[in-house]
Scaffold this motif. Structure first.
Motif, short mmCIF file in Angstrom:
data_model
loop_
_atom_site.label_atom_id
_atom_site.label_comp_id
_atom_site.label_asym_id
_atom_site.label_seq_id
_atom_site.Cartn_x
_atom_site.Cartn_y
_atom_site.Cartn_z
N VAL A 130 0.87 -1.18 0.00
CA VAL A 130 0.00 0.00 0.00
C VAL A 130 0.91 1.23 0.00
O VAL A 130 2.11 1.12 0.25
CB VAL A 130 -0.94 0.04 1.23
N ILE A 131 0.33 2.38 -0.33
CA ILE A 131 1.12 3.61 -0.27
C ILE A 131 0.81 4.29 1.05
O ILE A 131 -0.35 4.54 1.37
CB ILE A 131 0.80 4.53 -1.47
N ILE A 184 5.60 3.40 -0.95
CA ILE A 184 5.06 2.05 -0.85
C ILE A 184 5.66 1.31 0.35
O ILE A 184 6.86 1.43 0.62
CB ILE A 184 5.28 1.22 -2.15
N VAL A 185 4.80 0.58 1.03
CA VAL A 185 5.26 -0.24 2.16
C VAL A 185 4.53 -1.58 2.10
O VAL A 185 3.50 -1.72 1.44
CB VAL A 185 4.96 0.43 3.53
N ASN A 186 5.11 -2.58 2.76
CA ASN A 186 4.42 -3.86 2.90
C ASN A 186 3.48 -3.74 4.10
O ASN A 186 3.94 -3.58 5.23
CB ASN A 186 5.42 -4.99 3.16
N PRO A 220 -2.67 -5.85 -7.63
CA PRO A 220 -2.86 -4.61 -6.87
C PRO A 220 -1.53 -4.03 -6.37
O PRO A 220 -1.29 -2.83 -6.51
CB PRO A 220 -3.75 -5.04 -5.70
N GLY A 221 -0.67 -4.89 -5.85
CA GLY A 221 0.63 -4.42 -5.36
C GLY A 221 1.48 -3.87 -6.48
O GLY A 221 2.17 -2.86 -6.33
N MET A 222 1.44 -4.55 -7.63
CA MET A 222 2.22 -4.09 -8.80
C MET A 222 1.74 -2.72 -9.25
O MET A 222 2.55 -1.85 -9.57
CB MET A 222 2.05 -5.08 -9.96
N VAL A 223 0.42 -2.56 -9.32
CA VAL A 223 -0.14 -1.28 -9.77
C VAL A 223 0.29 -0.15 -8.83
O VAL A 223 0.68 0.93 -9.27
CB VAL A 223 -1.69 -1.37 -9.87
N LEU A 224 0.27 -0.43 -7.52
CA LEU A 224 0.66 0.61 -6.56
C LEU A 224 2.15 0.91 -6.64
O LEU A 224 2.57 2.06 -6.52
CB LEU A 224 0.24 0.20 -5.14
#
Lengths: 412, 292, 158
Positions: C52-53, C58-60, C103-107
């Motif tokens: 997520v941002i 970005i962070v896990n 979703p993670g890739m897009v972010l």
């Protein structure tokens, strides 16, 4: 000619929109009213007799029930070819990771906490981890039978005689390890009873129709009483062909009459599903002075781990592909699938055809080197063409463009 | 477990003096959260310093560069105060985990977890960094090279926390080089890393050299024997080769009996050389010795 | 279990929440707020599916405790505009297969393009290096990010 509307065109994947929006539903994304949560107790020993005491865990506030083999209403087994998996281990465990019990509680936290109160007494018995050891008569037996449960043979021409005519013979042993699919979505699922009393299981699976049969058999009900729904599947690559969450969830939902969910961690996912077969491949390949292949003798031993899964199909495929895409008139191949106390192996992209190229292509390179040929020359000399006959007698008709493919490589 | 988000350093020290070792400092959490979930750590309290400005950021004083322990790896990579002679520190920070990990993980965590593979520790060792450690009503300084006591254990009392890392800002003819060997580009735990701090004169004579290795012993450490050999020598292919041979012997001795001894002692030569050449490049602005 | 009060802005909306002290940000998003576009693939910061941002970076979300997110701004996949060019590029370039990493890739791609509208291929690969994909082999994801960058710069993406 009419222009084709779909063929040759790039089309957008039907569910891509939901997936980029984050709205595609995978089983872990399902939250139902009154849903309980289950966690699995798994064997920590590779080969042992077990005694399980679930009493303490069952008394914990919020634990609804701890399921073991005694709670399986129908058959305590499953398996894609042989029914050699147990839904829950009854007397003994055959690998690290065998499911022993399923704790269902009001919340995930309670279920996780209750894990600490399940007592599993292990009485270790000799285990076997090397398939060649397992093939010996006096080896520990993983199931109540010979560990070798499949032997496939290809016999074509006269290998012994042909090797005598060979100008060069290359003999080597190749080993490839197990590989995990590591699909990105760990196993998860939800089961509940619908208005008609049917058990509905939602799980990421490659075979909803097989799952339906296996679940019904373990529940002891007709297939019609079981529905399996496949939501978005977060990668599989063969790793979702065997049962993992499905039967545990179905039994729990049917017994408790409420929705039950489970989600594996990455670590549990590694324990729960199959691996690519580790193989040991003995190869002896002979050729004439000009590079023409004359004979191949191969022995391929596949480590099936504790269960068969698709081992017969995989090891058959390895044998059928053992020559590679090269014409060899004299062939003797023996492939074996062997039980050990390792993680069980099954389907993974290529299905047995992926391992053997490590052996046959290296044999080609070594032969070329010994004969003073380039790797391309020796391959062009022997590659399958239209009308070639494979080691199993199949005549390749139609389009066989391998020669062109190798020619193209010349420019690199 | 009590979760605490103090407003300032004073509050942190207050809580630390109350809970002592039972309270864990959490900043990036990229190691600690995994350990807590696995049950390997079970603190009574977590003190979050990840958004405490007092403990974040990089400052330059007259003599020193000072880094707050809650400074993230990304912040180190992007900091303009760290000039090009400190490239080795940025390279090390950039080699940590992934963008996500670098955005959370902190240099203080890297030091205090005392992992043998901590990426930013070898460059900080080669810079001869000093740690400022504080407790309620007390403050002390210790050289980073004297901080590590064992694998995963630094010299920190229960009521103390790391509040600053500082080192001298390199001069023009000084440079810090780093090189890391990992199994892949991203998210690779260091198999082996070296940082070399170098000062040379116009004649290519080594005035100062400090060499630090990572992932070889129980914690990152200085390679004093090799430093001693190199100091005062003219740097050329011969001296580098001699230093490599000496390093191989030293490391093989240290790892004796371990399966990795042979691989690591040989691989260390190449990794060390790359770090050294990186440092030399920064001192000179050119790289005279890399052939190819 | 002691509850901790936090204030957090998620996708432009302010929340005031009581969270368990050991609750992770990912659990808050998924279990409590049902923002299930954020996925858990490993729980150890290796796969990036939970990206997520947070505070513009970005962070896990599996490696952040919910209480640490107090007073922060968070963007999840659900907070990305409906017709965002990154999302469309992913669809059109075939960068989406099983979708679990998407979703993670897009972010991760958004976080890159927010700072750099003209990234090199190397920079794109670096930006998504914390996100594992097991289906695509990454090439189509890289092309999708390139295309999105071009569209954002005002090109036609071809």
């Amino acid at each position: 000619m009419n222009e084709l509307k779909i063929v040759g065109k790039s089309i957008n994947k039907i569910d891509a929109k939901d997936k980029v929006d984050g709205s595609a539903i995978y089983p872990q994304d399902i939250y139902l009213e009154n849903m309980a949560f289950g966690v699995t107790i798994r064997s920590t020993r590779p080969h042992a007799f077990i005694k399980v005491d679930t009493k303490e865990a069952g008394k914990i506030d919020g634990v609804l029930k701890v399921f073991t083999y005694k709670d399986v209403p129908g058959k305590n087994h499953h398996g894609v070819v042989l029914k050699d998996h147990e839904v829950f281990a009854s007397k003994k465990v055959r690998r690290i990771g065998d499911p022993i019990a399923f704790i269902v509680a009001e919340t995930k936290e309670i279920a996780e906490y209750a894990k600490n109160f399940i007592k599993v007494e292990y009485e270790d018995i000799p285990a076997v981890f090397d398939p060649e050891e397992a093939m010996k008569e006096d080896s520990p037996k993983v199931h109540d039978r010979d560990n070798v449960f499949y032997h496939f043979k290809i016999r074509r021409g006269d290998v012994e005689k042909a090797f005598k005519e060979c100008h060069v013979i290359v003999e080597n042993v190749y080993k490839v390890p197990m590989v995990d699919h590591a699909f990105l979505q760990p196993e998860a699922g939800v089961a509940f009873l619908d208005e008609d009393g049917r058990v509905v299981v939602i799980a990421s699976t490659q075979y909803p129709h097989f799952d339906q049969e296996e679940i019904a058999e373990s529940l002891g009900v007709n297939k019609e009483m079981v529905r399996v729904l496949t939501p978005a599947v977060g990668g599989a690559f063969g790793g979702r062909e065997d049962i993992t969450v499905q039967i545990h969830l179905a039994i729990a939902a049917l017994t408790l009459k409420r929705p039950v969910k489970t989600v594996y961690s990455r670590e549990e996912s590694f324990l729960a599903h199959s691996k690519r077969h580790a193989m040991k491949m003995y190869y002896k390949t002979g050729a004439l002075k000009d590079g023409t292949l004359l004979a191949l003798e191969a022995k391929i031993i596949g480590d099936s781990g504790a269960y068969a899964s698709w081992a017969m199909n995989v090891l058959r495929k390895s044998a059928v592909h053992a020559t590679g895409p090269y014409y060899i008139p004299n062939v003797k191949v023996d492939s074996f699938a062997v039980y050990t106390n390792n993680p069980f192996t099954g389907a993974m992209r290529g299905f047995g055809a992926t391992q053997v190229p490590i052996a046959y292509e290296q044999q080609m390179d070594i032969l070329a080197e010994k004969l003073g040929l380039t790797p391309i020359e020796i391959r062009l000399k022997n590659c399958f063409r239209e009308g070639s006959e494979t080691a199993t007698g199949q005549v390749l008709e139609g389009f066989v463009p391998l020669e062109r493919c190798i020619e193209e490589l010349k420019s690199f | 477990m009590e979760a605490i988000k103090p407003k300032n350093l004073e509050e942190v020290l207050e809580y630390k003096s109350k809970y002592k070792g039972d309270a864990k400092i959490i900043a990036g959490g990229t190691d600690l959260i995994i350990k807590i979930r696995k049950g390997e750590e079970n603190p009574k309290a977590l003190i979050d310093i990840s958004s405490l400005n007092e403990l974040k950021g990089i400052r330059e004083t007259l003599e020193y560069i000072e880094i707050g322990p809650a400074t993230t790896f990304t912040e180190i990579c992007e900091c303009i105060l760290l000039n090009k002679n400190l490239k080795g520190l940025k390279d090390a920070a950039r080699s940590v985990g992934s963008p996500q990990i670098r955005n959370r993980g902190t240099v203080g965590g890297n030091i205090c977890n005392a992992s043998p593979a901590a990426d930013t520790v070898p460059p900080l060792l080669a810079l001869d960094s000093i740690l400022v450690i504080e407790g309620k009503g007390k403050k002390r300084e210790i050289y980073l090279k004297d901080f590590f006591k064992d694998k995963g254990r630094g010299e920190l009392e229960g009521d103390e926390i790391l509040t600053k890392i500082k080192f001298k800002n390199p001069l023009k003819n000084q440079g810090l080089g780093f090189y890391k060997l990992g199994l892949r580009k991203a998210l690779a735990i260091s198999r082996l890393s070296f940082a070399v701090f170098l000062e040379i004169d116009e004649m290519n004579r080594i005035e100062i050299v400090r060499i630090a290795s990572g992932a070889i012993g129980k914690f990152p450490m200085r390679e004093l024997e090799v430093e001693e050999y190199l100091t005062g020598r003219i740097i050329n292919e011969n001296t580098i080769e001699e230093a490599e041979t000496l390093l191989e012997r030293v490391i093989f001795e240290r790892l004796k009996g371990r399966q990795t001894a042979k691989f690591k002692s040989i691989a260390a030569k190449g990794v060390f050389k790359k770090a050294l050449l990186n440092a030399l490049y920064l001192c000179k602005g050119v790289n005279d010795f890399e052939k190819n | 279990m002691i509850l901790k009060k936090i204030e957090v802005n998620i996708n432009g909306r302010d929340y005031c929440l009581d969270v368990e002290e050991n609750l992770r940000l990912i659990d808050l998003l998924r279990d409590k707020l049902k923002l299930t576009g954020t996925k858990e693939g490993c729980g150890e910061g290796e796969c990036g599916a939970c990206t997520v941002i947070m505070g513009g970076k970005i962070v896990n979300s599996c490696l952040v405790l919910a209480f640490q997110a107090d007073k922060s701004r968070i963007i999840t996949i659900e907070g990305i505009e409906e017709d965002d060019v990154i999302k469309n590029s992913f669809i059109e370039e075939g960068a989406v297969q099983c979708g679990f990493c998407t979703p993670g890739m897009v972010l991760a791609a958004k976080s890159l393009l927010d700072k750099n509208l003209n990234p090199t291929e190397e920079e794109i690969r670096e930006a998504i290096s914390g996100n594992l994909c097991r289906c695509t082999g990454y090439n189509k994801i890289v092309s999708a990010v390139k295309k999105a960058a071009k569209l954002k710069r005002g090109g036609d993406g071809e």
